[in-house]
Structure formats: structure tokens, C-alpha cells
Design a protein around this motif. Structure first.
Motif, PDB file in Angstrom:
ATOM      1  N   THR A 103      34.157   6.477 106.910  1.00  6.31           N
ATOM      2  CA  THR A 103      32.894   6.233 107.628  1.00  6.31           C
ATOM      3  C   THR A 103      32.143   5.063 106.998  1.00  6.31           C
ATOM      4  OG1 THR A 103      32.826   8.542 108.294  1.00  6.31           O
ATOM      5  CG2 THR A 103      30.751   7.339 108.402  1.00  6.31           C
ATOM      6  N   HIS A 104      32.243   4.930 105.679  1.00  6.20           N
ATOM      7  CA  HIS A 104      31.662   3.758 105.018  1.00  6.20           C
ATOM      8  C   HIS A 104      32.348   2.475 105.507  1.00  6.20           C
ATOM      9  CE1 HIS A 104      30.044   1.106 101.988  1.00  6.20           C
ATOM     10  NE2 HIS A 104      31.259   0.798 101.596  1.00  6.20           N
ATOM     11  N   GLU A 105      33.648   2.524 105.715  1.00  4.57           N
ATOM     12  CA  GLU A 105      34.378   1.363 106.247  1.00  4.57           C
ATOM     13  C   GLU A 105      33.844   0.992 107.645  1.00  4.57           C
ATOM     14  OE1 GLU A 105      36.734  -0.662 104.910  1.00  4.57           O
ATOM     15  OE2 GLU A 105      36.495   0.396 103.003  1.00  4.57           O
ATOM     16  N   VAL A 106      33.499   2.023 108.436  1.00  2.00           N
ATOM     17  CA  VAL A 106      32.951   1.773 109.777  1.00  2.00           C
ATOM     18  C   VAL A 106      31.560   1.127 109.662  1.00  2.00           C
ATOM     19  CG1 VAL A 106      32.140   2.890 111.903  1.00  2.00           C
ATOM     20  CG2 VAL A 106      34.293   3.622 110.846  1.00  2.00           C
ATOM     21  N   ALA A 107      30.736   1.666 108.762  1.00  5.46           N
ATOM     22  CA  ALA A 107      29.387   1.112 108.564  1.00  5.46           C
ATOM     23  C   ALA A 107      29.485  -0.350 108.119  1.00  5.46           C
ATOM     24  CB  ALA A 107      28.633   1.942 107.520  1.00  5.46           C
ATOM     25  N   ALA A 153      26.854  13.729 105.225  1.00  3.67           N
ATOM     26  CA  ALA A 153      26.748  12.513 104.419  1.00  3.67           C
ATOM     27  C   ALA A 153      27.088  11.280 105.260  1.00  3.67           C
ATOM     28  CB  ALA A 153      27.683  12.612 103.214  1.00  3.67           C
ATOM     29  N   GLY A 154      28.040  11.418 106.175  1.00  4.86           N
ATOM     30  CA  GLY A 154      28.415  10.300 107.063  1.00  4.86           C
ATOM     31  C   GLY A 154      27.247   9.879 107.953  1.00  4.86           C
ATOM     32  N   GLU A 155      26.514  10.873 108.461  1.00  8.20           N
ATOM     33  CA  GLU A 155      25.324  10.562 109.277  1.00  8.20           C
ATOM     34  C   GLU A 155      24.325   9.751 108.459  1.00  8.20           C
ATOM     35  OE1 GLU A 155      23.386  14.103 110.623  1.00  8.20           O
ATOM     36  OE2 GLU A 155      24.905  14.583 112.126  1.00  8.20           O
ATOM     37  N   VAL A 156      24.045  10.247 107.235  1.00  2.00           N
ATOM     38  CA  VAL A 156      23.026   9.610 106.391  1.00  2.00           C
ATOM     39  C   VAL A 156      23.455   8.182 106.042  1.00  2.00           C
ATOM     40  CG1 VAL A 156      21.840   9.775 104.161  1.00  2.00           C
ATOM     41  CG2 VAL A 156      22.283  11.841 105.481  1.00  2.00           C
ATOM     42  N   LEU A 157      24.731   8.061 105.703  1.00  4.07           N
ATOM     43  CA  LEU A 157      25.273   6.754 105.324  1.00  4.07           C
ATOM     44  C   LEU A 157      25.138   5.738 106.479  1.00  4.07           C
ATOM     45  CD1 LEU A 157      28.541   6.672 103.340  1.00  4.07           C
ATOM     46  CD2 LEU A 157      28.225   5.011 105.132  1.00  4.07           C
ATOM     47  N   LEU A 158      25.507   6.173 107.675  1.00  2.00           N
ATOM     48  CA  LEU A 158      25.442   5.267 108.829  1.00  2.00           C
ATOM     49  C   LEU A 158      23.995   4.947 109.196  1.00  2.00           C
ATOM     50  CD1 LEU A 158      28.290   6.754 111.050  1.00  2.00           C
ATOM     51  CD2 LEU A 158      28.164   4.381 110.253  1.00  2.00           C
ATOM     52  N   LEU A 159      23.117   5.966 109.164  1.00  2.00           N
ATOM     53  CA  LEU A 159      21.717   5.724 109.537  1.00  2.00           C
ATOM     54  C   LEU A 159      21.045   4.780 108.532  1.00  2.00           C
ATOM     55  CD1 LEU A 159      20.840   9.318 110.783  1.00  2.00           C
ATOM     56  CD2 LEU A 159      20.726   7.228 112.172  1.00  2.00           C
ATOM     57  N   GLY A 160      21.398   4.916 107.246  1.00  2.00           N
ATOM     58  CA  GLY A 160      20.846   4.010 106.233  1.00  2.00           C
ATOM     59  C   GLY A 160      21.306   2.574 106.459  1.00  2.00           C
ATOM     60  N   HIS A 161      22.602   2.407 106.740  1.00  2.00           N
ATOM     61  CA  HIS A 161      23.126   1.074 107.041  1.00  2.00           C
ATOM     62  C   HIS A 161      22.431   0.484 108.269  1.00  2.00           C
ATOM     63  CE1 HIS A 161      26.423   0.278 104.308  1.00  2.00           C
ATOM     64  NE2 HIS A 161      26.922  -0.653 105.108  1.00  2.00           N
ATOM     65  N   ALA A 162      22.258   1.341 109.292  1.00  2.00           N
ATOM     66  CA  ALA A 162      21.669   0.869 110.548  1.00  2.00           C
ATOM     67  C   ALA A 162      20.241   0.377 110.323  1.00  2.00           C
ATOM     68  CB  ALA A 162      21.689   1.999 111.574  1.00  2.00           C
ATOM     69  N   ALA A 163      19.471   1.163 109.533  1.00  2.00           N
ATOM     70  CA  ALA A 163      18.075   0.774 109.273  1.00  2.00           C
ATOM     71  C   ALA A 163      18.012  -0.501 108.441  1.00  2.00           C
ATOM     72  CB  ALA A 163      17.355   1.917 108.551  1.00  2.00           C
ATOM     73  N   ALA A 164      18.928  -0.627 107.477  1.00  2.00           N
ATOM     74  CA  ALA A 164      18.891  -1.789 106.584  1.00  2.00           C
ATOM     75  C   ALA A 164      19.386  -3.055 107.277  1.00  2.00           C
ATOM     76  CB  ALA A 164      19.748  -1.505 105.344  1.00  2.00           C
ATOM     77  N   PHE A 165      20.387  -2.922 108.125  1.00  2.00           N
ATOM     78  CA  PHE A 165      21.060  -4.122 108.642  1.00  2.00           C
ATOM     79  C   PHE A 165      20.865  -4.333 110.146  1.00  2.00           C
ATOM     80  CE2 PHE A 165      23.598  -2.640 104.908  1.00  2.00           C
ATOM     81  CZ  PHE A 165      23.122  -3.605 104.019  1.00  2.00           C
ATOM     82  N   GLY A 166      20.005  -3.489 110.765  1.00  2.00           N
ATOM     83  CA  GLY A 166      19.561  -3.799 112.130  1.00  2.00           C
ATOM     84  C   GLY A 166      20.546  -3.497 113.231  1.00  2.00           C
ATOM     85  N   PHE A 167      21.318  -2.413 113.103  1.00  2.00           N
ATOM     86  CA  PHE A 167      22.080  -1.974 114.284  1.00  2.00           C
ATOM     87  C   PHE A 167      21.669  -0.542 114.638  1.00  2.00           C
ATOM     88  CE2 PHE A 167      24.935  -1.476 110.587  1.00  2.00           C
ATOM     89  CZ  PHE A 167      25.441  -0.195 110.722  1.00  2.00           C
ATOM     90  N   THR A 168      22.190  -0.041 115.755  1.00  2.00           N
ATOM     91  CA  THR A 168      21.809   1.294 116.240  1.00  2.00           C
ATOM     92  C   THR A 168      22.929   2.281 115.940  1.00  2.00           C
ATOM     93  OG1 THR A 168      20.526   0.300 118.029  1.00  2.00           O
ATOM     94  CG2 THR A 168      21.186   2.598 118.335  1.00  2.00           C
ATOM     95  N   VAL A 169      22.553   3.479 115.477  1.00  2.00           N
ATOM     96  CA  VAL A 169      23.551   4.534 115.242  1.00  2.00           C
ATOM     97  C   VAL A 169      23.150   5.774 116.028  1.00  2.00           C
ATOM     98  CG1 VAL A 169      24.407   6.209 113.546  1.00  2.00           C
ATOM     99  CG2 VAL A 169      24.366   3.787 112.994  1.00  2.00           C
ATOM    100  N   ARG A 170      24.081   6.290 116.788  1.00  2.00           N
ATOM    101  CA  ARG A 170      23.898   7.579 117.456  1.00  2.00           C
ATOM    102  C   ARG A 170      24.830   8.593 116.807  1.00  2.00           C
ATOM    103  NH1 ARG A 170      19.421   8.347 119.784  1.00  2.00           N
ATOM    104  NH2 ARG A 170      20.418  10.356 120.250  1.00  2.00           N
ATOM    105  N   CYS A 171      24.270   9.646 116.222  1.00  2.00           N
ATOM    106  CA  CYS A 171      25.077  10.712 115.622  1.00  2.00           C
ATOM    107  C   CYS A 171      25.174  11.842 116.641  1.00  2.00           C
ATOM    108  CB  CYS A 171      24.436  11.214 114.336  1.00  2.00           C
ATOM    109  SG  CYS A 171      24.300   9.917 113.088  1.00  2.00           S
ATOM    110  N   GLN A 172      26.396  12.163 117.026  1.00  2.00           N
ATOM    111  CA  GLN A 172      26.619  13.180 118.054  1.00  2.00           C
ATOM    112  C   GLN A 172      27.151  14.442 117.353  1.00  2.00           C
ATOM    113  OE1 GLN A 172      25.860  11.532 121.352  1.00  2.00           O
ATOM    114  NE2 GLN A 172      27.886  10.800 121.868  1.00  2.00           N
ATOM    115  N   ARG A 173      26.320  15.460 117.306  1.00  2.00           N
ATOM    116  CA  ARG A 173      26.757  16.704 116.660  1.00  2.00           C
ATOM    117  C   ARG A 173      27.457  17.589 117.690  1.00  2.00           C
ATOM    118  NH1 ARG A 173      21.403  17.934 112.832  1.00  2.00           N
ATOM    119  NH2 ARG A 173      21.877  16.274 111.322  1.00  2.00           N
ATOM    120  N   TYR A 174      28.786  17.417 117.791  1.00  2.00           N
ATOM    121  CA  TYR A 174      29.549  18.205 118.758  1.00  2.00           C
ATOM    122  C   TYR A 174      29.604  19.651 118.290  1.00  2.00           C
ATOM    123  CZ  TYR A 174      31.686  13.559 119.600  1.00  2.00           C
ATOM    124  OH  TYR A 174      31.931  12.235 119.817  1.00  2.00           O
TER     125      TYR A 174
END
Ligand code: NAD
Length: 310
Positions: A103-107, A153-174
Motif C-alpha cells: 500500500t505504501h508502494e501505491v501511495a 494502517a493502510g488507510e492512515v498511510l494513504l490519507l496522510g500521503h493524500a493530505a501532504a501531496f494533494g491527491f484524493t483517497v477514498r477508503c472503501q470499507r467492504y
């Protein structure tokens, strides 16, 4: 038309999401290493000129970022994962690598390639065992397995990246996804697929616990539609939403449908409840409706009829 990069495209949810994206007129680049996915799941997708597949392991440092930099997709739909709770308990290191490092690789791919949106396959497993149902997204998160912890942790990691670097993250809790192409070998979320296989083979089902545990079963067709909305709907902002129906169905009720369709199969056998399994799980679907315009449409009865083939 949007171009969506789908990780885990050869998997259960990935292949259905790919099919729906293509049917809606979008372009899809799939990525998979076939750890649990199957080429046969992409039979329909391969007939489309708008589909391409790359065999790639997401845990290879920089591999996804390189591909994303070449392709510059409009969104990444990140589904690739180790999806079994028991496997995450047996192999926490592998869980860490496939669910968090990947997930870090995706971020990083989103940051380095300037991808404007990432949609992440999270899970109701982030909540753990809660007495107050249905669960809303602001309920405390207390995962009870390495799998649930890595999803959180993946949600938090992606949301932090999104806030810092200006993209949008949607976390879908299936919640508990079911439907055609689900591999019965995946031993946690696939209770219905395991039941379907046992009844097809005329064998007694083993139920862990008393069978009264409830799950918010959601059809893969609905989940794929939620993924299409989250990847392509204009104007979305970052956030977390349950992808669920808001209704609980017990395993005994599901078994009853199978038993009536297969009267000659022996009665289910019961085995002790498994560590890490929660007793009840029902989600509140309101945020997905408000933020994505998503409402589940396929009932459990309809979905089971599709699986049983009548
Ligand atoms: N099925 C459910 O009920 C459910 C519930 C909650 C969340 N989820 C999440 O949804 C996502 C999809 O689940 P699924 O049920 O379709 O599982 P799946 O096993 O069918 O799909 C996962 C796909 O990811 C691929 N993959 C795994 N590791 C990879 C890697 N390192 N590099 C490239 N590809 C890799 C696999 O080969 C497979 O095709 C997962 O993130 C899972 O945690 C599923």
C-alpha cells in the motif's frame, strides 16, 4: 472516459470492477502477480481493446511507480492484498508486506506519477468486535487480527500521503463480499463460496461456531459499482465509507437457502469458533450514499439465487 489502474485485477473483486469499468466506457490497466488471482477471471476483459494487463508484484520497490509514471492514469483502484484473516495470523510478516508495504508502494506511485485519486479496498475488519451495531465510520477502530490492523494502517498511510501531496483517497470499507468467481480457497470472507462449493459437491458444510453469527453480506456486483463510482465520479473529496447493505444475515439463514436448493446434502457440522472471527458485523451505509451516491441494490436472496443458478 477515464483511465483506471486496477491492482489485483485478476482477483474476485478486481475482475468484476474491471468488467464494470470497461462496460461504462473507461480504459483499464490491470496489475496482478496471480498469487490468488486467476487469468480466467479476465476472459471478458481481454476481449476489450480498452484493457491491458501487466504481471507485476506490488512489493517490488518502485515497480508500480514506474508503470504509473508511464501511463499517468486518472485513478488507482488498489485491491491487491493478502485477503485471509487466518493467513494473516499464521504469517504476520507476509501480511505486513502484502497489505502495508504494497500500500505504501501505491501511495508513492500516486505521489511520484501525480495520480489525482486512489481508491483503497479497506475492510470492516478495521472495527474489530463491537457491541453497538450498525457500525458507522466514526466508531472506534480496534482490529483483532494482523489483517485488520494492516487495513487500518493502510488507510492512515494513504490519507496522510493524500493530505501532504494533494491527491484524493477514498477508503472503501467492504463488508462480506460474495458472488461469482469468489475463490473458495480464501477461508475467511468467502463463507458463502465455501458453502456453495460444499453443496455443489454434495458434502456437509463445516460451520465455525453456532452459525448465529451475522454478516452484512454484499454482492460483488454492488461492490464493483461502488468502485466505479469512487474511481470515476467527479468532485469527490478524501474520506472513508462503509460499502455494505446495512442488513445482517446469519450463516444459518444462508445455509437454509442452500439446504432447500440441495435437499440430499447432509446437515452442516459445527466446529469451534475461530480466533479473530467477530460474532456480529453490520455496517451503516449512509456515508457511501451521501459521499458517493452508492446504495446496494442486490439482496442476499438474489445473490444466492445467482450462485445456485436458479
Ligand atoms: N472478499 C471480501 O469479502 C473482502 C472484504 C473486505 C475487503 N476485501 C479486500 O478487497 C480486496 C480484493 O479482495 P478479493 O476478495 O477480490 O481477493 P482476491 O484474492 O481474489 O484478489 C486479490 C488479488 O490481488 C493479487 N495480489 C496479491 N498480492 C499481490 C502483489 N503483491 N502484487 C500484485 N498482485 C497481488 C492476487 O493475485 C489477486 O488477484 C482485498 O484488498 C481485500 O482485502 C475483500
Amino acid at each position: 472516459m477515464a483511465h483506471i489502474l486496477v491492482t489485483g485485477a485478476a482477483g474476485f473483486i478486481g475482475s468484476h470492477s474491471t468488467d464494470q469499468l470497461l462496460r461504462a466506457g473507461h480504459r483499464v490497466t490491470g496489475v496482478d502477480n496471480f498469487r490468488t488471482g486467476h487469468a480466467a477471471n479476465l476472459t471478458a476483459a481481454r476481449t476489450s481493446a480498452a484493457f491491458a494487463l501487466h504481471e507485476l508484484d506490488l512489493t517490488t520497490p518502485g515497480a508500480l511507480a514506474k508503470l504509473a509514471t508511464q501511463l499517468r492514469p486518472d485513478a488507482i483502484l488498489h485491491l491487491a492484498a493478502l485477503v485471509s484473516v487466518p493467513e494473516s495470523m499464521r504469517q504476520p510478516d507476509l501480511n505486513f508486506s502484502l497489505n502495508l508495504q504494497a500500500t505504501h508502494e501505491v501511495a508513492e506511485a500516486a505521489r511520484l506519477a501525480g495520480v489525482p485519486r486512489v481508491v483503497f479496498a479497506s475492510s470492516a475488519a478495521v472495527y474489530g468486535n463491537h457491541p453497538h451495531l450498525p457500525l458507522r465510520e466514526d466508531a472506534p477502530t480496534r482490529p483483532v487480527s494482523p489483517y485488520g490492523a494492516a487495513k487500518l494502517a493502510g488507510e492512515v498511510l494513504l490519507l496522510g500521503h493524500a493530505a501532504a501531496f494533494g491527491f484524493t483517497v477514498r477508503c472503501q470499507r467492504y463488508y462480506n463480499v460474495f458472488g461469482p468467481r469468489q475463490d473458495p480457497a480464501s477461508s475467511y470472507s468467502g463463507a458463502i463460496s465455501i458453502f456453495a462449493r460444499s453443496y455443489r459437491e454434495g458434502k456437509a458444510v463445516t460451520v465455525f461456531g453456532d452459525g448465529r453469527q451475522t454478516r452484512d453480506f454484499i454482492s460483488v456486483h454492488d461492490v464493483a459499482r461502488a468502485n466505479v463510482l469512487a474511481t470515476t465520479r467527479p468532485g469527490l473529496t478524501s474520506g472513508i465509507a462503509n460499502i455494505c447493505t446495512g442488513r445482517g444475515t446469519s450463516l444459518l439463514d444462508v445455509l437454509d437457502v442452500f439446504a432447500r436448493a440441495n435437499p440430499n446434502v447432509p446437515h452442516p457440522q459445527h466446529a469451534p469458533a475461530r480466533p479473530g472471527d467477530v460474532q456480529h458485523s453490520i455496517g451503516a451505509p449512509d456515508a457511501a450514499e451521501k459521499e458517493l451516491g452508492f446504495v446496494a441494490e442486490v439482496s442476499v436472496a438474489q445473490g444466492l439465487r445467482e450462485l445456485i443458478g436458479r
